[in-house]
Design an enzyme around this catalytic site. Structure first.
Site, short mmCIF file in Angstrom:
data_model
loop_
_atom_site.label_atom_id
_atom_site.label_comp_id
_atom_site.label_asym_id
_atom_site.label_seq_id
_atom_site.Cartn_x
_atom_site.Cartn_y
_atom_site.Cartn_z
CE LYS A 16 -3.83 1.17 4.65
NZ LYS A 16 -3.53 0.62 3.52
CB SER A 52 -0.92 0.00 1.24
OG SER A 52 -0.29 -0.31 2.67
#
Length: 801
Positions: free
Chosen positions: A750, A707
């Site tokens: 996140k 990511s």
């Protein structure tokens, strides 16, 4: 004034009649009394006794004044007046504390005892009444008047009554084991009726107050009647006591007989190799109250017969006994009744947990399905989320909502399959697995069992506990879960299992397949403030001995604590910070120092220490530094990716404890730059003659995953072009060699981490739009999300012009 013990008939017989046996000339005493011209008489108060005329009785004196009185009276040949105390507990009775009617007595003999006391053998003569106390020291002296006794008019009736009194007295002596046989002889040999009545009144088991009333009664006929009535009551009590004693003795004899017979049976059984009958009987009694199937009943009978055949001194006997104890303690077909009140369950969940609306909704849906299906064959729930968000307590709330027993099984650190399946009972110290032990502990076959930290189960040399859990958590298999200790199947299909985990990466795929995963993200700032106000502050005040007015924190102060002194998805660190403030308040209270209970932000920083920086803009204020978003086992977090170029030969260096996937992302990013350098505005010479170094700070922490791909590429381009990245901007996404941006997971965690860090803009893959739309808009009200498909879009948004 004088200390006296209760005068028993046995003492009187042994002492008084011994004096009589010495043939003391009592006629001399009478002459002495007739010829006496004594006017003042010493008064001796006694307690727990009443003296009657013509009765010889011993009196024990212990106090100095009483001893002095008796010795001087004997020396002078004086009569003494013996009166009873009204209250036997008084050590120094006054004139008001003694009765006015007593008996005039003569001292026959004084016996000195080894401990310093004396016993005076006395004989009563006349009843008297105290007219006036003339001296009080060293002992009472008084003027008295003698009282005459009224003779009965009907002599025959009087004699007949005394015969009845005499017969009843002999019966009482026969029934009462405390009265010596000598009393029988004494009563039979007293010829004078008046003396017999006085002797019985003196020695009968009447209260002193009743004896005093008899002494004050001048009519001998009335005295005899009253004495006879009280003797009848005493006789009835003795009869009843003897009946109870005989019945009790029979019961005890029967019990003793049964005990000896049982001991003989036990000895015979031990000689023959059998076990104690009491153990078997106890187990059979426990088994009678159990609801179990025919199969279980047959197995129990087989095992109980095995116990009976074993020698109790052999090790196998204890193993078998422990096994049968556990077997009978299991709640085989015992169930608690489920409460499928959805509205009540919602209230319980709302009261115990603030926020987590999606999770609560899923739990209520789960309960609704159970209500409609009326069985437990439904997916096992797996609550996944960072620490401190309430996963374990959610399981407790589900148990409360269903009205079931709650058991928590901690799986963290398990590395032995036997912890789940149990040991074979042939091993020393064998025991059942934790699942069946939890069932036994709950006392019901349908509890809610929370399998805590299922992601932290290890694998050791004694098997794999995760594989053993496959049978436990499979609704199709756990109907007959086999425990090695139990040696037969146990039905777990009615048990509601709720597992908790911080990460899915360490859980076996077959195990994950058996559970329904419910992701629990962290709390937003607003939710943390509400949780602190509703639960955490009150809890810390109670735990630190403070009241609700000891300290107060407003929304701004709580916001400052959360933003400046914590960085987490849950509320555990927040609770620790509030505990530190509560301890500070407790210290001020204990030192009796004045302080403002409304804690200010400045005081918070003084208590908790230096706050962490709120703004991240200065950290990204140089080219090559990019803020990335990462997912960890403790929730979402931000990380910085920085790169720098130097003269060299176009080499790539990577540091920061990076995993293989993350290193590959950096390699892909550099290859993309080499392929697209013209489009990116980077010269060929810079690529060939410049080395680039990529570093991810916090080098001690292992990092991996795809990511950070777009963040790494953006950092390299920023360094090559010497352009800064926009402040308050973060990004996450995977890249391909063609520059395509791919979606990643953990979006909610996140984004919550981004809001906590003060990020205002986030770049995500277009494919992650659906993940963002599932998040409440309130959580993202201060965050702008950009969706991209290609890397050139990322660079367009990220780099400053």
């Amino acid at each position: 004034m004088t200390e006296f013990e209760d005068i028993s008939l046995e003492e009187m017989i042994s002492d008084g009649f011994d004096i009589v046996a010495e043939e003391i000339n009592l006629s001399d005493l009478s002459e002495t009394e007739k010829n006496s011209e004594q006017k003042i008489f010493p008064i001796l108060p006694v307690r727990n006794m009443v003296m009657f005329p013509n009765v010889v009785i011993p009196i024990t004196a212990g106090r100095k004044t009483s001893i002095q009185l008796l010795e001087e009276a004997q020396k002078n040949g004086d009569f003494i007046g013996i009166v009873s105390q009204k209250n036997s507990d008084l050590e120094q009775p006054s004139e008001k504390d003694i009765f006015q009617v007593g008996t005039l007595a003569k001292i026959i003999k004084i016996i000195k005892l080894p401990e310093g006391n004396i016993t005076a053998i006395t004989k009563g003569f006349h009843r008297f009444k105290v007219k006036k106390i003339v001296e009080k020291q060293p002992y009472f002296k008084a003027e008295i008047s003698k009282l005459k006794e009224s003779k009965p008019k009907n002599k025959e009736e009087y004699e007949a009554l005394l015969e009845n009194v005499k017969d009843l007295a002999l019966k009482i002596i026969e029934l009462d084991p405390n009265i010596p046989n000598a009393a029988n002889f004494a009563i039979k040999n007293i010829n004078n009726n008046d003396d017999l009545l006085n002797f019985i009144c003196t020695n009968a088991n009447f209260p002193s107050s009743e004896k005093q009333k008899l002494l004050e009664e001048k009519n001998l006929m009335e005295r005899a009647n009253k004495c006879y009535e009280m003797m009848h009551e005493d006789f009835r009590k003795l009869e009843l006591r003897n009946q109870i004693h005989q019945k009790t003795s029979k019961d005890l004899d029967k019990q003793q007989r049964e005990y000896f017979l049982n001991q003989q049976i036990r000895t015979i059984q031990e000689e023959l190799g059998g076990g104690p009958e009491s153990d078997v009987e106890e187990l059979i009694v426990k088994a009678k109250n159990k609801k179990w199937s025919q199969e279980v009943e047959e197995h129990f009978q087989k095992e109980i017969n095995r116990l009976q055949r074993q020698n109790p001194n052999s090790p196998d006997y204890n193993v078998q006994r422990n096994y049968l104890d556990f077997f009978t303690d299991l709640p085989w077909d015992t169930f608690t009744k489920d409460t499928f009140d959805i509205e009540r369950a919602q209230k319980i969940l709302d009261k115990a947990h603030f926020g987590l609306e999606d999770i609560k909704k899923r739990i209520l849906e789960h309960m609704a399905v159970l209500k409609l299906k009326n069985n437990m064959k439904s997916p096992i729930l797996l609550l996944v989320g960072p620490p401190g968000v309430g996963k374990t307590s959610l399981g407790k709330s589900v148990a409360d909502a269903l009205g079931r027993k709650y058991v928590r099984v901690s799986l963290g650190g398990l590395h032995d399959e036997s912890e789940i399946r149990g040991h074979r009972k042939t091993y020393i110290g064998a025991m059942a697995g934790r699942i069946l032990q939890s069932i036994k502990k709950s006392g019901t076959s349908n509890p809610v069992i929370v399998l805590d930290e299922i992601d932290k189960v290890g694998k050791g040399m004694h098997g794999d506990p995760s594989s053993a859990l496959l049978e436990v958590l499979d609704p199709e298999q756990n109907k007959s879960f086999y425990d090695n200790f139990l040696e037969m199947g146990y039905d777990l299909s009615k048990v509601m299992f709720i597992a908790t985990a911080n990460s899915l990466s360490t859980i076996q795929t077959p195990l994950l397949d058996r559970m329904e995963i419910i992701q629990i993200a962290g709390y937003t700032l607003e939710e943390k403030i509400e949780i602190a106000k509703r639960h955490l502050i009150k809890k810390q005040q109670e735990e630190n001995g403070l009241d609700s007015k000891s300290f107060k924190l407003g929304n701004n102060e709580l916001k400052h604590i959360i933003e400046a002194h914590t960085s987490e998805s849950g509320v555990r660190t927040l609770e620790k910070r509030l505990a530190a403030i509560a301890r500070w308040a407790a210290l001020q209270t204990a030192l009796v120092k004045e302080y403002d209970p409304k804690i200010s932000i400045e005081k918070i920083d003084e208590i908790l220490g230096v706050p962490r920086p709120k703004s991240l803009s200065e950290l990204t204020d140089v080219p090559g530094v990019v803020t990335g978003l990462a997912w960890t086992s403790v929730g979402g977090d931000i990380l910085f990716i920085e790169s720098i170029i130097s003269n060299g030969k176009g080499m790539l260096t990577m540091t920061g404890n990076l995993g293989t996937v993350m290193k590959e992302s950096a390699t892909i990013a550099l290859e993309y730059i080499k392929a697209k350098h013209d489009d990116l505005g980077i010269s060929q010479d810079d690529i060939e003659k410049k080395n680039i170094h990529v570093h991810v700070p916090e080098g001690a922490t292992p990092k991996d995953g795809p990511s950070a791909g777009i963040a790494m590429l953006t950092s390299m381009v920023s360094s090559f072009k010497n352009k800064k990245v926009k402040p308050h901007l973060a990004m996450t996404g995977e890249i391909t060699l063609r520059g395509k941006v791919l979606p990643v997971g953990g979006i909610k965690e996140k984004l919550l981490a981004a809001t906590r860090a003060g990020i205002k803009e986030v770049i995500l893959c277009e494919a992650n739009r659906k993940d963002v739309e599932e998040i409440k808009k309130d959580y993202l009200k201060n965050l702008k999300v950009h969706y991209v498909n290609w890397m050139n879009e990322v660079l367009e948004l990220a780099l400053e012009k």
